[in-house]
Design a protein around this motif. Structure first.
Motif, PDB file in Angstrom:
ATOM      1  N   SER A   1       0.876  -1.165   0.000  1.00  0.00           N
ATOM      2  CA  SER A   1       0.000   0.000   0.000  1.00  0.00           C
ATOM      3  C   SER A   1       0.913   1.215   0.000  1.00  0.00           C
ATOM      4  O   SER A   1       1.694   1.408   0.931  1.00  0.00           O
ATOM      5  CB  SER A   1      -0.896   0.000   1.231  1.00  0.00           C
ATOM      6  N   GLY A   2       0.848   2.009  -1.064  1.00  0.00           N
ATOM      7  CA  GLY A   2       1.731   3.169  -1.166  1.00  0.00           C
ATOM      8  C   GLY A   2       3.174   2.738  -1.270  1.00  0.00           C
ATOM      9  O   GLY A   2       3.571   2.080  -2.214  1.00  0.00           O
ATOM     10  N   SER A   3       3.963   3.042  -0.253  1.00  0.00           N
ATOM     11  CA  SER A   3       5.380   2.681  -0.227  1.00  0.00           C
ATOM     12  C   SER A   3       5.701   1.708   0.903  1.00  0.00           C
ATOM     13  O   SER A   3       6.833   1.625   1.350  1.00  0.00           O
ATOM     14  CB  SER A   3       6.233   3.939  -0.071  1.00  0.00           C
ATOM     15  N   THR A   4       4.692   0.988   1.385  1.00  0.00           N
ATOM     16  CA  THR A   4       4.872   0.105   2.531  1.00  0.00           C
ATOM     17  C   THR A   4       4.383  -1.307   2.217  1.00  0.00           C
ATOM     18  O   THR A   4       3.287  -1.497   1.698  1.00  0.00           O
ATOM     19  CB  THR A   4       4.081   0.637   3.751  1.00  0.00           C
ATOM     20  N   ILE A   5       5.228  -2.293   2.541  1.00  0.00           N
ATOM     21  CA  ILE A   5       4.836  -3.699   2.441  1.00  0.00           C
ATOM     22  C   ILE A   5       4.378  -4.145   3.821  1.00  0.00           C
ATOM     23  O   ILE A   5       5.032  -3.866   4.830  1.00  0.00           O
ATOM     24  CB  ILE A   5       6.017  -4.580   1.987  1.00  0.00           C
ATOM     25  N   THR A   6       3.231  -4.823   3.891  1.00  0.00           N
ATOM     26  CA  THR A   6       2.748  -5.412   5.139  1.00  0.00           C
ATOM     27  C   THR A   6       2.604  -6.921   4.944  1.00  0.00           C
ATOM     28  O   THR A   6       2.603  -7.412   3.809  1.00  0.00           O
ATOM     29  CB  THR A   6       1.388  -4.820   5.565  1.00  0.00           C
ATOM     30  N   PHE A   7       2.460  -7.641   6.047  1.00  0.00           N
ATOM     31  CA  PHE A   7       2.428  -9.099   6.012  1.00  0.00           C
ATOM     32  C   PHE A   7       1.171  -9.584   6.720  1.00  0.00           C
ATOM     33  O   PHE A   7       0.950  -9.287   7.893  1.00  0.00           O
ATOM     34  CB  PHE A   7       3.691  -9.656   6.672  1.00  0.00           C
ATOM     35  N   ARG A   8       0.353 -10.312   5.973  1.00  0.00           N
ATOM     36  CA  ARG A   8      -0.936 -10.751   6.479  1.00  0.00           C
ATOM     37  C   ARG A   8      -1.077 -12.245   6.263  1.00  0.00           C
ATOM     38  O   ARG A   8      -0.622 -12.782   5.264  1.00  0.00           O
ATOM     39  CB  ARG A   8      -2.041  -9.986   5.752  1.00  0.00           C
ATOM     40  N   ASN A   9      -1.741 -12.905   7.197  1.00  0.00           N
ATOM     41  CA  ASN A   9      -2.007 -14.338   7.113  1.00  0.00           C
ATOM     42  C   ASN A   9      -3.508 -14.542   7.067  1.00  0.00           C
ATOM     43  O   ASN A   9      -4.237 -14.042   7.912  1.00  0.00           O
ATOM     44  CB  ASN A   9      -1.439 -15.047   8.335  1.00  0.00           C
ATOM     45  N   THR A  10      -3.980 -15.261   6.063  1.00  0.00           N
ATOM     46  CA  THR A  10      -5.402 -15.508   5.873  1.00  0.00           C
ATOM     47  C   THR A  10      -5.696 -16.985   6.105  1.00  0.00           C
ATOM     48  O   THR A  10      -4.930 -17.845   5.676  1.00  0.00           O
ATOM     49  CB  THR A  10      -5.828 -15.122   4.432  1.00  0.00           C
ATOM     50  N   ASP A  11      -6.819 -17.279   6.782  1.00  0.00           N
ATOM     51  CA  ASP A  11      -7.154 -18.683   7.020  1.00  0.00           C
ATOM     52  C   ASP A  11      -7.522 -19.365   5.707  1.00  0.00           C
ATOM     53  O   ASP A  11      -7.753 -18.705   4.688  1.00  0.00           O
ATOM     54  CB  ASP A  11      -8.268 -18.821   8.058  1.00  0.00           C
ATOM     55  N   ASP A  12      -7.556 -20.686   5.728  1.00  0.00           N
ATOM     56  CA  ASP A  12      -7.777 -21.433   4.486  1.00  0.00           C
ATOM     57  C   ASP A  12      -9.158 -21.215   3.879  1.00  0.00           C
ATOM     58  O   ASP A  12      -9.372 -21.508   2.717  1.00  0.00           O
ATOM     59  CB  ASP A  12      -7.488 -22.925   4.669  1.00  0.00           C
ATOM     60  N   GLY A  13     -10.090 -20.653   4.616  1.00  0.00           N
ATOM     61  CA  GLY A  13     -11.402 -20.310   4.059  1.00  0.00           C
ATOM     62  C   GLY A  13     -11.463 -18.885   3.545  1.00  0.00           C
ATOM     63  O   GLY A  13     -12.422 -18.477   2.894  1.00  0.00           O
ATOM     64  N   GLY A  14     -10.453 -18.091   3.839  1.00  0.00           N
ATOM     65  CA  GLY A  14     -10.398 -16.711   3.380  1.00  0.00           C
ATOM     66  C   GLY A  14     -11.277 -15.768   4.168  1.00  0.00           C
ATOM     67  O   GLY A  14     -11.469 -14.625   3.781  1.00  0.00           O
ATOM     68  N   SER A  15     -11.829 -16.228   5.304  1.00  0.00           N
ATOM     69  CA  SER A  15     -12.775 -15.383   6.025  1.00  0.00           C
ATOM     70  C   SER A  15     -12.130 -14.531   7.113  1.00  0.00           C
ATOM     71  O   SER A  15     -12.672 -13.506   7.495  1.00  0.00           O
ATOM     72  CB  SER A  15     -13.877 -16.250   6.643  1.00  0.00           C
ATOM     73  N   THR A  16     -10.997 -14.945   7.647  1.00  0.00           N
ATOM     74  CA  THR A  16     -10.333 -14.153   8.673  1.00  0.00           C
ATOM     75  C   THR A  16      -8.855 -14.015   8.347  1.00  0.00           C
ATOM     76  O   THR A  16      -8.293 -14.820   7.611  1.00  0.00           O
ATOM     77  CB  THR A  16     -10.467 -14.796  10.074  1.00  0.00           C
ATOM     78  N   TYR A  17      -8.258 -12.983   8.903  1.00  0.00           N
ATOM     79  CA  TYR A  17      -6.825 -12.799   8.703  1.00  0.00           C
ATOM     80  C   TYR A  17      -6.218 -12.191   9.956  1.00  0.00           C
ATOM     81  O   TYR A  17      -6.910 -11.660  10.816  1.00  0.00           O
ATOM     82  CB  TYR A  17      -6.530 -11.927   7.485  1.00  0.00           C
ATOM     83  N   GLN A  18      -4.916 -12.294  10.047  1.00  0.00           N
ATOM     84  CA  GLN A  18      -4.160 -11.687  11.128  1.00  0.00           C
ATOM     85  C   GLN A  18      -2.896 -11.066  10.544  1.00  0.00           C
ATOM     86  O   GLN A  18      -2.360 -11.555   9.550  1.00  0.00           O
ATOM     87  CB  GLN A  18      -3.804 -12.713  12.214  1.00  0.00           C
ATOM     88  N   MET A  19      -2.468  -9.976  11.136  1.00  0.00           N
ATOM     89  CA  MET A  19      -1.258  -9.296  10.690  1.00  0.00           C
ATOM     90  C   MET A  19      -0.065  -9.860  11.465  1.00  0.00           C
ATOM     91  O   MET A  19      -0.171 -10.129  12.654  1.00  0.00           O
ATOM     92  CB  MET A  19      -1.359  -7.794  10.929  1.00  0.00           C
ATOM     93  N   LEU A  20       1.063 -10.053  10.788  1.00  0.00           N
ATOM     94  CA  LEU A  20       2.291 -10.447  11.473  1.00  0.00           C
ATOM     95  C   LEU A  20       2.804  -9.267  12.270  1.00  0.00           C
ATOM     96  O   LEU A  20       2.745  -8.127  11.807  1.00  0.00           O
ATOM     97  CB  LEU A  20       3.356 -10.858  10.465  1.00  0.00           C
TER      98      LEU A  20
END
Length: 166
Positions: A130-149
């Motif tokens: 996003s813009g000039s920043t890389i972020t790291f996200r983990n999504t569950d195998d159903g794609g319904s929830t995620y968490q940020m590292l």
């Protein structure tokens, strides 16, 4: 039989494509931008300074290793990073800043972490821009929830690649 035309401005028109048998195609050191979306007017390779940061508090880090490259072809940019740090004072979501070009939209990539970061089993890790920043996200195998590292205070070794458009 006519195979090529050169007009008064120096523009060459070929009737059957261009074949390069030796030497390659060279772009100028400074881009000569074209308003035509169908003109490939830029190619660039280089290095960039990947900086691990926390999303809540950027903090400072102790670098162990850093080797980061990019390739820009037209509007498409692919970045590679390979960084390690032994300690970090930041807090919040893990981010990498210092990209060579700001994103004009979104991009996605993949990464590998050898130490310092963890996520829930069954979640798929990915990197986003996003813009000039890389972020790291983990999504569950159903794609319904995620968490940020979260940034690793004790250090980490992280490498990855991401493609985006400017």
């Amino acid at each position: 039989t006519e195979r090529m035309q050169i007009d008064a401005t120096g523009l060459a028109t070929f009737s059957n494509g261009i074949a390069v048998t030796t030497g390659g195609v060279k772009f100028p050191a400074t881009q000569s931008a074209s308003a035509d979306a169908n003109v490939l007017d830029d190619y660039e390779e280089g290095s960039w300074s990947a900086v691990p940061a926390g999303g809540t508090s950027a903090g400072t880090y102790t670098s162990v290793y850093s080797s980061n490259t990019y390739t820009k072809i037209g509007r498409q940019v692919t970045v590679h990073w390979n960084i390690a740090w032994s300690g970090h004072t930041g807090s919040g979501d893990l981010q990498i800043t210092g990209l060579p070009f700001a994103s004009g939209g979104s991009g996605i990539g993949t990464f590998q972490c050898n130490s310092g970061l963890s996520w829930t089993a069954g979640y798929l890790p990915a990197s986003y821009i996003s813009g000039s920043t890389i972020t790291f996200r983990n999504t569950d195998d159903g794609g319904s929830t995620y968490q940020m590292l979260q940034i690793a205070a004790t250090g980490s070794y992280l490498r990855g690649t991401l493609t985006y458009f400017v």
